[in-house]
Every structure is written in structure tokens, then in C-alpha cells.
Design an enzyme around this catalytic site. Structure first.
Site, PDB file in Angstrom:
ATOM      1  N   TYR A 191      44.033  22.070  75.015  1.00  0.00           N
ATOM      2  CA  TYR A 191      43.286  21.244  75.940  1.00  0.00           C
ATOM      3  C   TYR A 191      44.140  21.046  77.186  1.00  0.00           C
ATOM      4  O   TYR A 191      45.039  21.828  77.454  1.00  0.00           O
ATOM      5  CB  TYR A 191      42.897  19.934  75.217  1.00  0.00           C
ATOM      6  CG  TYR A 191      41.761  19.217  75.879  1.00  0.00           C
ATOM      7  CD1 TYR A 191      40.575  19.877  76.183  1.00  0.00           C
ATOM      8  CD2 TYR A 191      41.878  17.880  76.240  1.00  0.00           C
ATOM      9  CE1 TYR A 191      39.537  19.231  76.822  1.00  0.00           C
ATOM     10  CE2 TYR A 191      40.834  17.221  76.879  1.00  0.00           C
ATOM     11  CZ  TYR A 191      39.674  17.896  77.171  1.00  0.00           C
ATOM     12  OH  TYR A 191      38.659  17.255  77.811  1.00  0.00           O
TER      13      TYR A 191
ATOM     14  N   LYS B 287      19.698  32.022  59.345  1.00  0.00           N
ATOM     15  CA  LYS B 287      20.086  33.258  60.040  1.00  0.00           C
ATOM     16  C   LYS B 287      21.561  33.165  60.444  1.00  0.00           C
ATOM     17  O   LYS B 287      22.310  34.132  60.336  1.00  0.00           O
ATOM     18  CB  LYS B 287      19.233  33.475  61.295  1.00  0.00           C
ATOM     19  CG  LYS B 287      17.750  33.637  61.031  1.00  0.00           C
ATOM     20  CD  LYS B 287      17.309  35.075  60.961  1.00  0.00           C
ATOM     21  CE  LYS B 287      15.857  35.157  60.542  1.00  0.00           C
ATOM     22  NZ  LYS B 287      15.412  36.455  60.093  1.00  0.00           N
TER      23      LYS B 287
HETATM   24  O1  LIG Z   1      13.337  35.404  58.244  1.00  0.00           O
HETATM   25  C1  LIG Z   1      13.021  36.324  57.479  1.00  0.00           C
HETATM   26  O2  LIG Z   1      13.241  36.292  56.252  1.00  0.00           O
HETATM   27  C2  LIG Z   1      12.388  37.552  58.005  1.00  0.00           C
HETATM   28  C3  LIG Z   1      11.741  37.436  59.312  1.00  0.00           C
HETATM   29  O3  LIG Z   1      12.613  37.136  60.350  1.00  0.00           O
HETATM   30  C4  LIG Z   1      10.503  36.603  59.320  1.00  0.00           C
HETATM   31  O4  LIG Z   1      10.254  35.971  60.349  1.00  0.00           O
HETATM   32  O5  LIG Z   1       9.784  36.576  58.340  1.00  0.00           O
HETATM   33 MG   LIG Z   2      11.717  35.965  61.860  1.00  0.00          MG
END
Ligand SMILES: O=C(O)C[C@H](O)C(=O)O
Ligand SMILES: [Mg+2]
Ligand SMILES: NC(=O)c1ccc[n+]([C@@H]2O[C@H](COP(=O)([O-])OP(=O)(O)OC[C@H]3O[C@@H](n4cnc5c(N)ncnc54)[C@H](O)[C@@H]3O)[C@@H](O)[C@H]2O)c1
Length: 479
Positions: free
Chosen positions: A114, A169
């Protein structure tokens, strides 16, 4: 196979039993009769007259949970204290966190990470903005951006409700490919506002993964961001899905011995994923693709308000087949579902060509269940993790972003996507290939590495890689 609604889960039932009124045997029988499978029992409290137990029960769908609760409530001497769902427990407080790479142990460390030390680093980036790639999280961080309008097959459920998917995700990015990903759910569905917002946050990120944004807005949002940003922008539901579908099809057609190019392909759900998948199939040489959405087959000569469908009508359905899904499915070699639950009927499958290939990929409930389709299909795939042949974009996005971050690609070209599809397909070798194994498991460690290598090679060939020396690439990989 697990049921379709809950994906097969466990619940923990905490109950108090009055010893004189009820035995555990009676409770176990009631749970079993209601469709539950007891996998663990813990005594959490005991007194002279009562015992409190946590009973972990495997259930295949939420209806089972309801029946179990009703059955237990009906037993004299049982007081139900609480029911907790394992899936919900895993979401408590969210699924990811930010943690520093090193501790700040003393004032000396503080003055480096920092102020004042950080100021020198800031000025180095100010003088040469490309240094942001090496001196900030931009090097390894992707934004997972959604507006919550097309979340899985659940539709427009809003930005807050989209967060668990985007957090998931982010977990997958990190676990599969070491990519740091941050979920960002926007409280706007306005195309211009989304573009403006993503551009405004882009300095922190090395790539943008657009997720679950409904069509047709997703096309303009992605195209504009690709043009206006110098980092890769990738709408996962379009291209991630298309890449994995092509990978699965390359292997599935090997089994049935038909060249992919000559197959008749019917796709339902001409949205983000359906259109990208069609483009990918056309690029791979398939000519007879018919798209079906709610109003029937998309056909040249009809006027559509959706500009993407105007393109679709002009570039697909060469024999101008019109009508419902049931009308156009006759003689199809391949069905690809990217729409919603239960759209494909057993009668439709029976009318397909010999050795039909059915990819029913709506999440979480496919266009037809494997149980229904199995007697009539040669190869069956879904997007789910609880059936064989999981065609899911998780096989693509971690490896593709690992590759583009490592070679610092400015964009993701069609060649890079095709290379990724072939790389995924190549993980299943000819000895392993069979009807229940056309696509590698998402836990197969070779997938990310093969996709990464193929994407980097294609990025150099496409002229979009900005990291020059193989040494730099090697270093990036080892970090
Ligand atoms: O999210 C998932 O499992 C797959 C895909 O991106 C979805 O939207 O179904
Ligand atoms: Mg998706
Ligand atoms: N397995 C995977 O990896 C994967 C990846 C992406 C999307 N998907 C699934 O594909 C589906 C579509 O996702 P998307 O991002 O393209 O959404 P989208 O909203 O962009 O498109 C969905 C399209 O399906 C159409 N549709 C819905 N119900 C239909 C029906 N009964 N008959 C015909 N058409 C119908 C809609 O009109 C729309 O055009 C979702 O269920 C999603 O979960 C799966």
C-alpha cells in the site's frame, strides 16, 4: 438416475422424539415409505424423556422432502425442529471470497503493498498502461457478467437470483483453470447501459465472460464489446455451448458412421445458444440445419422482427421445411435442444432417422428426459452432471480463458473456438468412445490443458495473441 427437479440432494431433518411414544424404527420406516434414503444419523441432545436427532436423508426431488416432512409431522411423539437442505447450506453467505496472496505482516510490508510503495507501481502503469496486465489482477481475472434475463432455462429471474449461477461459474473458473473470476450481476436490461457499464469496469479485468443474457440483446452487447474493448469478450451461452456441442457431435457421428456434413440437424430454441450452435455447425460444414422456436420452424420468406432470425432464415433450412417441431423432426439425424423442458416428445424421437442423436440441453430440465428417450436413441446427452454425456459449457470456458489470458489475446476468433471443440473431442480416444462416453467428464484434467494449448496456437495463427515469447507463455503457465 436422479430426478429432474432437485438434481438429487440431501436434507438434514432435526427432530425431537419422545421416548415413550415413538421408536426410531417407526421414524425410519416413515422416511423410507415417503421415498427418502437415510444416510446418516446423529444424536445431538438426549434427556430422560426425549432424544434430538439429525437425520440426513437422500432425496431425489423436492416432492420427496415434502412427503417426508408430512409423514414425520403425522407421527405422535415427534416434533420436527428444522429441515435444512444441503444444497442451500452450500450457498450460505455465497460460494466464493476474495483472499490476499500474501499477509501484511509489518509496516514494511504495508508500505510496499500500500502507500507509499504502491504509488510507484501506479505511476509505472500510468506511463505504460499495458503494464496493468502484469502488475494487477487483470493478468488473471475475468468478469462474469449477467443481467439475469436468461438464467439457465429459468428465464428472466433478475440479477439477484442470477448470482448463485455466476458464483458457481467463478468457482469453476478457479478450480478448473486457476482463473480468478468475479460475478457481476447488473440491475439493468438496457443494451446501451450494459455496454457502458461493462466498458467502465473493464480496466480491472483480462477478459469478460457474458453469461445468461437473453437474445437478441446478447448479440449486440457482445459484438459491440468485442469491437470497443481490447480484452476478449465471450458470451458463454453462445460460444461455450456451441464449442461443446460440436465436440460432442464430432465424437457421436464417429459412432454412427455418418459424416457430420450430411446430417439433418433440428435445433429447438433459436436464442443465444441455438444461433451460435447453428453458426458453428455451418462453419463445420453442415448444410441442413432447421431451427424451431415457439412459433415453429424458421423459414426463408417469412418476415421476422428479430434480426437474428432474419439472418437465420436466410442461412438455414435449405429445403424450406415449415411447421411444428413434430413436422420437421421426421428423418432428422440429430436433435439439439436449447429451449426449455419437455419440448421433444417420444413420438418425435421415433420419427427421426436411424441411430438418432439427441442432445437435450435445457437446464435444469431437458427437452426430453434420458429415461424417456433412451429406448429410441443411439446417443443421448444433456447439460446435467447427473446423467452420462454432460454437454455443458463448463468444458469450454475455463480452458478458453486460461488460453487467452496466458497469451494475452485481444479477442477470441472462430478458429480459436473450432480448435477448442476439436481439443475437447480429442480427449476421448477411439478405444474409450462409446454411446455413454462421447464427451470427457468436466473433471478430466486433460480438458483444460488441451483447450488451452489449442486456443493459444490458434490465437497466434489468428494474429490476436499479444504475448510474444514462448518463455513468457511458459512463465504464465507455471505461475
Ligand atoms: O450454467 C450452465 O450449467 C450451462 C449454461 O451456461 C446454461 O445457461 O444453462
Ligand atoms: Mg448460461
Ligand atoms: N448445456 C449447456 O451447456 C447449455 C448452455 C447454454 C444454454 N443452455 C440451455 O439452453 C436453453 C436456452 O438458453 P439461451 O441462453 O439460448 O436462452 P435464450 O433465452 O437466448 O433462448 C431461448 C430460446 O428458446 C426458445 N424457447 C423457449 N421455450 C421454447 C419452446 N417450448 N419451444 C421452442 N422454443 C422455445 C425461446 O423463444 C428463445 O428463443 C436454456 O435452457 C439453457 O439452460 C444449456
Amino acid at each position: 438416475m436422479a430426478g429432474l427437479n432437485g438434481g438429487g440432494t440431501s436434507v438434514i431433518v432435526r427432530l425431537e422424539m419422545h421416548k415413550e411414544q415413538v421408536t426410531f424404527g417407526k421414524i425410519a420406516t416413515a422416511i423410507g415409505d415417503a421415498g427418502g434414503d437415510i444416510v446418516a444419523i446423529d444424536v445431538t441432545r438426549a434427556s430422560k424423556t426425549t432424544t434430538t436427532r439429525d437425520i440426513t436423508v437422500k432425496v431425489s426431488d423436492p416432492q420427496h422432502t415434502e412427503s417426508i416432512i408430512a409423514a414425520l409431522k403425522g407421527i405422535p411423539g415427534v416434533r420436527l425442529i428444522n429441515v435444512s437442505d444441503q444444497t442451500f447450506l452450500m450457498h450460505l453467505g455465497g460460494k466464493i471470497e476474495v483472499s490476499p496472496k500474501m499477509p501484511i505482516k509489518n509496516r514494511d510490508d504495508l508500505s510496499r503493498v500500500y502507500t507509499p510503495g504502491v504509488a510507484r507501481v501506479c505511476m509505472a502503469i500510468h506511463e505504460d498502461p499495458s503494464k496493468a496486465h502484469s502488475l494487477t489482477i487483470k493478468r488473471n481475472t475475468v468478469a462474469v457478467v449477467s443481467d439475469g434475463t436468461a438464467v439457465l432455462g429459468l428465464g428472466n429471474i433478475g440479477p439477484e437470483a442470477a448470482m448463485p449461477v455466476m458464483e458457481g461459474k467463478a468457482m469453476l473458473f478457479k478450480q478448473m483453470a486457476g482463473v480468478d473470476a468475479f460475478p457481476i450481476c447488473l440491475d439493468t436490461t438496457d443494451t446501451e447501459e450494459i455496454i457502458r457499464t461493462v466498458k467502465a469496469i473493464a480496466p480491472a479485468f483480462g477478459g469478460i465472460n457474458l453469461e445468461d443474457i437473453s437474445s437478441p440483446r446478447c448479440f449486440e452487447i457482445e459484438e459491440r464489446l468485442i469491437e470497443e474493448l481490447d480484452i476478449p469478450v465471450f458470451h458463454d451461452d453462445q460460444h461455450g455451448t456451441a464449442v461443446v456441442i460440436l465436440a460432442g457431435l464430432l465424437n457421436a457421428v464417429k459412432l454412427i458412421g455418418k459424416p457430420l456434413e450430411s446430417c439433418k440437424v433440428v435445433i429447438t430454441g433459436i436464442g443465444a445458444a441455438g444461433i451460435a450452435c447453428t453458426k458453428m455447425l455451418l462453419a463445420a460444414g453442415v448444410t441442413n440445419v432447421i431451427g424451431v422456436d415457439r412459433q415453429g420452424a424458421i423459414v426463408h420468406g417469412v418476415t421476422y422482427s428479430n434480426p437474428a432470425w432474419e439472418w437465420y432464415a436466410a442461412n438455414t433450412n435449405p429445403h424450406l421445411q415449415s411447421g411444428t417441431l413434430s413436422d420437421v423432426i421426421a428423418g432428422a439425424d440429430i436433435f439439439i435442444g436449447l429451449s426449455g423442458p419437455g419440448v421433444l416428445k417420444v413420438e418425435d424421437v421415433k420419427r427421426m432417422a436411424s441411430d438418432p442423436i439427441v442432445f437435450a440441453m435445457a437446464n435444469p430440465t431437458p427437452e426430453i428426459t434420458p429415461e424417456e428417450a433412451e429406448p429410441y436413441v443411439r446417443v443421448m446427452a444433456t447439460g446435467r452432471s447427473d446423467y452420462p454425456n454432460q454437454i455443458n459449457n463448463v468444458l469450454c470456458f475455463p480452458g478458453i480463458f486460461r488460453g487467452v489470458l496466458d497469451c494475452r489475446a485481444s479477442r477470441i476468433t472462430q478458429e480459436m473456438k473450432l480448435a477448442a471443440a476439436k481439443a475437447i473431442a480429442s480427449v476421448v480416444n477411439d478405444d474409450e468412445l462409446n454411446e455413454y462416453y462421447i464427451i470427457p467428464s468436466v473433471f478430466n484434467h486433460s480438458v483444460v490443458e488441451k483447450v488451452r494449448e489449442a486456443v493459444i496456437e490458434a490465437a497466434y495463427e489468428s494474429g490476436v495473441a499479444r504475448r510474444r515469447s514462448p518463455r513468457e507463455l511458459q512463465d504464465a503457465h507455471q505461475e
